[in-house]
Design a protein around this motif. Structure first.
Motif, mmCIF file in Angstrom:
data_model
loop_
_atom_site.group_PDB
_atom_site.id
_atom_site.type_symbol
_atom_site.label_atom_id
_atom_site.label_comp_id
_atom_site.label_asym_id
_atom_site.label_seq_id
_atom_site.Cartn_x
_atom_site.Cartn_y
_atom_site.Cartn_z
ATOM 1 N N PHE A 1 0.833 -1.201 0.000
ATOM 2 C CA PHE A 1 0.000 0.000 0.000
ATOM 3 C C PHE A 1 0.867 1.250 0.000
ATOM 4 C CE2 PHE A 1 -3.401 2.778 1.096
ATOM 5 C CZ PHE A 1 -2.969 3.593 2.127
ATOM 6 N N LEU A 2 0.465 2.235 -0.793
ATOM 7 C CA LEU A 2 1.128 3.537 -0.783
ATOM 8 C C LEU A 2 0.245 4.601 -0.139
ATOM 9 C CD1 LEU A 2 2.703 3.702 -4.362
ATOM 10 C CD2 LEU A 2 3.835 3.163 -2.215
ATOM 11 N N VAL A 3 -0.967 4.776 -0.688
ATOM 12 C CA VAL A 3 -1.788 5.893 -0.270
ATOM 13 C C VAL A 3 -3.251 5.628 -0.603
ATOM 14 C CG1 VAL A 3 -1.503 7.107 -2.451
ATOM 15 C CG2 VAL A 3 -1.908 8.441 -0.379
ATOM 16 N N SER A 4 -4.139 6.187 0.220
ATOM 17 C CA SER A 4 -5.563 6.187 -0.101
ATOM 18 C C SER A 4 -6.058 7.633 -0.118
ATOM 19 C CB SER A 4 -6.355 5.352 0.901
ATOM 20 O OG SER A 4 -6.225 5.874 2.216
ATOM 21 N N PHE A 5 -7.113 7.852 -0.882
ATOM 22 C CA PHE A 5 -7.572 9.217 -1.190
ATOM 23 C C PHE A 5 -9.074 9.213 -1.182
ATOM 24 C CE2 PHE A 5 -6.244 13.255 -3.003
ATOM 25 C CZ PHE A 5 -7.307 13.685 -3.779
ATOM 26 N N TYR A 6 -9.663 10.170 -0.439
ATOM 27 C CA TYR A 6 -11.114 10.255 -0.355
ATOM 28 C C TYR A 6 -11.515 11.702 -0.171
ATOM 29 C CZ TYR A 6 -15.771 10.037 1.722
ATOM 30 O OH TYR A 6 -17.105 10.238 2.007
ATOM 31 N N ASN A 7 -12.537 12.098 -0.861
ATOM 32 C CA ASN A 7 -13.069 13.450 -0.713
ATOM 33 C C ASN A 7 -11.982 14.503 -0.944
ATOM 34 O OD1 ASN A 7 -15.262 15.142 -0.207
ATOM 35 N ND2 ASN A 7 -14.794 15.302 1.981
ATOM 36 N N ASN A 8 -11.179 14.241 -1.969
ATOM 37 C CA ASN A 8 -10.136 15.179 -2.412
ATOM 38 C C ASN A 8 -9.003 15.405 -1.427
ATOM 39 O OD1 ASN A 8 -10.979 15.848 -5.068
ATOM 40 N ND2 ASN A 8 -12.654 17.035 -4.166
ATOM 41 N N GLU A 9 -8.786 14.417 -0.558
ATOM 42 C CA GLU A 9 -7.615 14.518 0.291
ATOM 43 C C GLU A 9 -7.107 13.131 0.653
ATOM 44 O OE1 GLU A 9 -8.965 16.843 3.583
ATOM 45 O OE2 GLU A 9 -9.750 15.128 4.659
ATOM 46 N N ILE A 10 -5.839 13.073 1.056
ATOM 47 C CA ILE A 10 -5.243 11.820 1.467
ATOM 48 C C ILE A 10 -5.869 11.381 2.785
ATOM 49 C CG2 ILE A 10 -3.126 10.757 2.331
ATOM 50 C CD1 ILE A 10 -1.578 12.469 0.300
ATOM 51 N N ASP B 1 7.962 12.425 0.840
ATOM 52 C CA ASP B 1 7.758 13.731 0.201
ATOM 53 C C ASP B 1 7.989 13.703 -1.314
ATOM 54 O OD1 ASP B 1 9.135 15.624 3.002
ATOM 55 O OD2 ASP B 1 7.159 14.723 2.643
ATOM 56 N N GLN B 2 8.587 12.638 -1.811
ATOM 57 C CA GLN B 2 8.809 12.543 -3.251
ATOM 58 C C GLN B 2 7.535 12.168 -4.006
ATOM 59 O OE1 GLN B 2 11.684 13.392 -4.881
ATOM 60 N NE2 GLN B 2 12.229 14.087 -2.839
ATOM 61 N N PHE B 3 6.537 11.681 -3.260
ATOM 62 C CA PHE B 3 5.300 11.233 -3.862
ATOM 63 C C PHE B 3 4.183 12.249 -3.623
ATOM 64 C CE2 PHE B 3 6.243 6.813 -5.005
ATOM 65 C CZ PHE B 3 7.338 6.523 -4.212
ATOM 66 N N SER B 4 3.281 12.342 -4.583
ATOM 67 C CA SER B 4 2.071 13.128 -4.379
ATOM 68 C C SER B 4 0.956 12.540 -5.227
ATOM 69 C CB SER B 4 2.298 14.603 -4.731
ATOM 70 O OG SER B 4 2.617 14.741 -6.097
ATOM 71 N N PHE C 1 -7.066 10.175 -11.666
ATOM 72 C CA PHE C 1 -6.390 10.119 -10.371
ATOM 73 C C PHE C 1 -4.924 9.861 -10.677
ATOM 74 C CE2 PHE C 1 -5.715 9.719 -6.037
ATOM 75 C CZ PHE C 1 -5.354 8.443 -5.613
ATOM 76 N N THR C 2 -4.043 10.721 -10.224
ATOM 77 C CA THR C 2 -2.641 10.615 -10.632
ATOM 78 C C THR C 2 -1.709 10.411 -9.450
ATOM 79 O OG1 THR C 2 -2.262 12.996 -10.544
ATOM 80 C CG2 THR C 2 -3.034 12.094 -12.643
ATOM 81 N N LEU C 3 -0.603 9.745 -9.733
ATOM 82 C CA LEU C 3 0.496 9.583 -8.775
ATOM 83 C C LEU C 3 1.725 10.221 -9.404
ATOM 84 C CD1 LEU C 3 1.753 8.268 -6.175
ATOM 85 C CD2 LEU C 3 2.290 6.296 -7.614
ATOM 86 N N LYS C 4 2.327 11.164 -8.686
ATOM 87 C CA LYS C 4 3.529 11.816 -9.173
ATOM 88 C C LYS C 4 4.699 11.428 -8.295
ATOM 89 C CE LYS C 4 3.544 16.288 -10.201
ATOM 90 N NZ LYS C 4 3.600 17.764 -10.000
ATOM 91 N N ILE C 5 5.799 11.084 -8.947
ATOM 92 C CA ILE C 5 7.057 10.862 -8.232
ATOM 93 C C ILE C 5 7.994 11.962 -8.707
ATOM 94 C CG2 ILE C 5 8.873 9.246 -7.603
ATOM 95 C CD1 ILE C 5 7.107 6.983 -8.662
ATOM 96 N N ARG C 6 8.418 12.807 -7.775
ATOM 97 C CA ARG C 6 9.141 14.039 -8.160
ATOM 98 C C ARG C 6 10.537 13.770 -8.686
ATOM 99 N NH1 ARG C 6 5.476 17.178 -5.399
ATOM 100 N NH2 ARG C 6 5.502 16.201 -3.374
ATOM 101 N N SER C 7 11.276 12.955 -8.036
ATOM 102 C CA SER C 7 12.666 12.691 -8.421
ATOM 103 C C SER C 7 12.903 11.193 -8.252
ATOM 104 C CB SER C 7 13.615 13.489 -7.521
ATOM 105 O OG SER C 7 14.964 13.212 -7.850
ATOM 106 N N THR C 8 12.774 10.464 -9.355
ATOM 107 C CA THR C 8 12.780 9.002 -9.261
ATOM 108 C C THR C 8 14.143 8.455 -8.868
ATOM 109 O OG1 THR C 8 13.134 8.973 -11.654
ATOM 110 C CG2 THR C 8 10.882 8.626 -10.863
ATOM 111 N N LYS C 9 14.077 7.332 -8.148
ATOM 112 C CA LYS C 9 15.277 6.612 -7.735
ATOM 113 C C LYS C 9 15.218 5.211 -8.345
ATOM 114 C CE LYS C 9 14.707 8.855 -3.279
ATOM 115 N NZ LYS C 9 14.259 8.652 -1.892
#
Lengths: 112, 118
Positions: B45-54, B63-66, B75-83
């Motif tokens: 699991f990474l993240v869950s999202f409901y009603n426009n918020e985590i 912090d690299q993920f949003s 629904f998008t997942l952004k990785i700012r600086s990939t490793k």
């Protein structure tokens, strides 16, 4: 710590040879236990949800059962197309709809 | 039958680059999730999202993920600086057609995006 353990890791069956897969879990209050099928390179495909001990669900050759500590996925007279990795996951009670905690899966191979 | 879709199916990127993984959840679902699966390992699991918020996030989701729901369908997942260690299959899932329905906890997964970081 909430965790899920599946056994065996791999299972090879002959077509028609029935067997069971095990999923043992420890969780701080069970909201639901889920079984998924995953084919190589694909996403998990939902099979069953079980909510309380004693509950059973069936779909074609598959039957899932639940006790307070474990779940079984029984496969009756399997066919080659049942070959896949079967994943068990639990969701803890409380709070918002929460994340699924997955086991490592059982890789099932059914030979004709 | 309604299904979760994800694009792209495969993304190759260089270390340090930003990537955006996209998902279209099942229409009328209320809860959205991102999971990842490193080759040969468990789905995590990474993240869950409901009603426009985590609503929940794991230790992996630093912090690299949003995540974002930029419109009514994506629904998008952004990785700012990939490793290099971000290389994995990323799965989007959705659930909850209606909180009063007994089936609302079932999570339906998309086909995944294979992310390769070089």
């Amino acid at each position: 710590e909430d965790q899920v353990t599946q056994s065996p890791e791999a299972l090879r069956l002959q077509e028609g040879e029935s067997s069971s897969l095990n999923c043992s879990y420890t969780v701080s209050g069970l909201r639901g236990l889920f079984w998924y099928r995953q084919d190589p390179g694909k996403g998990p495909e939902f099979l069953f949800t079980l909510y309380s001990a004693g509950e059973e669900k069936e779909k074609e050759r598959l039957k899932a059962t639940l006790t307070k500590k474990e779940s079984f996925l029984h496969i009756t007279a399997p066919k080659p197309e049942d070959s896949a990795t079967y994943l068990c996951a639990v969701q803890a009670a409380g709070g918002s709809q929460g994340n699924l905690i997955f086991g490592k899966g059982t890789k099932l191979s059914v030979k004709p | 039958e309604p299904e979760v879709t994800q694009t792209p199916s495969h993304q190759v990127t260089q270390m340090g680059q930003e990537v955006i993984l996209r998902c279209v959840p099942i229409s009328n679902h209320l809860y959205f999730y991102w999971y990842r699966q490193i080759l040969g390992q468990k789905v995590e699991f990474l993240v869950s999202f409901y009603n426009n918020e985590i609503s929940e996030k794991s230790e992996i989701f630093d912090d690299q993920f949003s995540v974002e729901r930029p419109d009514g369908s994506n629904f998008t997942l952004k990785i700012r600086s990939t490793k290099l260690e971000d290389s994995a299959m990323y799965f989007c899932a959705s659930s909850g057609r209606d909180r009063t329905l007994g089936s609302s906890y079932e999570q339906y997964f998309g086909p995944g995006t294979r992310l390769t970081v070089t």
